[in-house]
Design a protein around this motif. Structure first.
Motif, short mmCIF file in Angstrom:
data_model
loop_
_atom_site.label_atom_id
_atom_site.label_comp_id
_atom_site.label_asym_id
_atom_site.label_seq_id
_atom_site.Cartn_x
_atom_site.Cartn_y
_atom_site.Cartn_z
N LEU A 120 0.88 -1.03 0.06
CA LEU A 120 -0.08 0.10 -0.06
C LEU A 120 0.86 1.33 0.04
O LEU A 120 1.97 1.02 0.08
N SER A 121 0.31 2.29 -0.18
CA SER A 121 0.90 3.65 -0.41
C SER A 121 -0.17 4.67 -0.39
O SER A 121 -1.37 4.41 -0.36
N PRO A 122 0.32 5.99 -0.23
CA PRO A 122 -1.10 6.93 0.05
C PRO A 122 -1.66 7.26 -1.27
O PRO A 122 -2.73 7.50 -1.05
N SER A 123 -1.32 6.87 -2.62
CA SER A 123 -1.85 6.96 -3.51
C SER A 123 -2.77 5.63 -3.97
O SER A 123 -3.78 5.66 -4.45
N ALA A 124 -2.35 4.65 -3.20
CA ALA A 124 -3.30 3.32 -3.10
C ALA A 124 -3.11 2.73 -1.77
O ALA A 124 -2.50 1.64 -1.37
N PRO A 125 -4.15 3.32 -1.06
CA PRO A 125 -4.07 3.05 0.44
C PRO A 125 -4.92 2.23 0.97
O PRO A 125 -4.82 1.49 2.12
N ARG A 126 -5.60 1.31 0.06
CA ARG A 126 -6.85 0.28 0.33
C ARG A 126 -6.67 -0.99 -0.39
O ARG A 126 -6.28 -1.07 -1.48
N PHE A 127 -6.70 -2.02 0.61
CA PHE A 127 -6.69 -3.31 0.27
C PHE A 127 -8.05 -4.24 0.46
O PHE A 127 -8.68 -4.06 1.53
N ASP A 128 -8.77 -4.54 -0.71
CA ASP A 128 -10.08 -4.88 -0.64
C ASP A 128 -10.26 -6.71 -0.60
O ASP A 128 -9.40 -7.16 -1.30
N LEU A 129 -10.76 -7.13 0.36
CA LEU A 129 -10.70 -8.58 0.64
C LEU A 129 -11.74 -9.33 -0.11
O LEU A 129 -11.70 -10.39 -0.23
N SER A 130 -12.65 -8.58 -0.46
CA SER A 130 -13.89 -9.22 -1.26
C SER A 130 -13.38 -10.07 -2.54
O SER A 130 -12.58 -9.45 -3.13
N ALA A 131 -13.97 -11.00 -2.63
CA ALA A 131 -13.50 -11.89 -3.90
C ALA A 131 -13.64 -11.12 -5.43
O ALA A 131 -12.83 -11.00 -5.88
#
Length: 243
Positions: free
Chosen positions: A221-232
């Protein structure tokens, strides 16, 4: 369901590099002793050159804890605590094959690695400052409330799954024999964190593929890509690999 750090955390710690891995199908009957021994050897070789407190990875976390108003030798990040115990005792306790493997990788890289049983995480998980009303369950079963502004891993229901950022995980989402789905988070702040965390996450994915024959979803992750989605069907808004 997603994992992220709050915008305030990114603002306060722009040097932060979090790596995230999601896996389903973990079991407690895996044999990992030889793999763990290899990582312990790496850690022992590093410790032979100097104590954990001299490692740049640990020094960066000590600076972060001081910045948060905590005495860094009183509240240690998870990797420092593990390295200290390993240096003093020559081994680490055996808890669960996945946790033992993650702890071994953590001391080899000197980077904190947290493993959460997703069955006991309600909704989304965010690293943020506490309001003071959140609940935290110790491993002994006692309930606590984090201090206001303390950095915690908080879910949507207001449960704190870690206190003082990388200092202490909750007993609520600890990995157990029946655990099947996990979220693994590695975080670093030192100058080579970007390459080191990426390598750590790749090593973890390779171990899960080899030991448990699992495919994983992972990202840095990074400030420009801060989110990790766990849904399939979710898109991981980060640099992601498939393994």
């Amino acid at each position: 369901m997603y994992f992220r750090h709050s915008s305030e955390m990114w603002s306060e710690f722009p040097e932060l590099v979090p790596g995230v891995l999601f896996a389903e199908g973990v079991t407690a009957d895996a044999i990992v002793a030889d793999r763990i021994a290899g990582y312990h050897t790496v850690a022992a070789e590093r410790l032979a050159q100097g104590t954990e407190g001299e490692m740049p990875e640990i020094q960066a976390w000590r600076r972060a804890f001081s910045k948060m108003g905590m005495k860094p030798t009183q509240y240690r990040c998870a990797s420092e605590a593990l390295l200290r115990r390993f240096r003093q005792e020559g081994s680490l306790p055996q808890l669960h094959p996945l946790v033992d493997l993650c702890n071994a990788i953590s001391i080899a890289f000197a980077i904190p690695v947290a493993v959460f049983d997703l069955e006991n995480v309600s909704g989304d998980l965010e690293v943020r400052h506490a309001h003071g009303s959140e609940s935290y369950l110790t491993f002994s079963g006692e309930a606590e409330h984090p201090e206001p502004r303390e950095v915690i891993f908080a879910d949507t229901a207001g449960q704190a799954h870690a206190r003082r950022w990388t200092n202490r995980q909750s007993g609520l989402s600890a990995v157990r024999k029946e655990t099947r789905s996990v979220l693994i988070v590695a975080e670093a702040l030192h100058s080579s964190a970007s390459s080191d965390v990426s390598r750590l996450i790749d090593v973890l994915a390779a171990e899960l593929a080899s030991v448990w024959l699992l495919q994983t979803r992972r990202g840095v992750l990074s400030p420009s890509a801060p989110r990790f989605d766990l849904s399939a069907d979710g898109n991981v808004e980060a640099r992601q690999h498939r393994g």
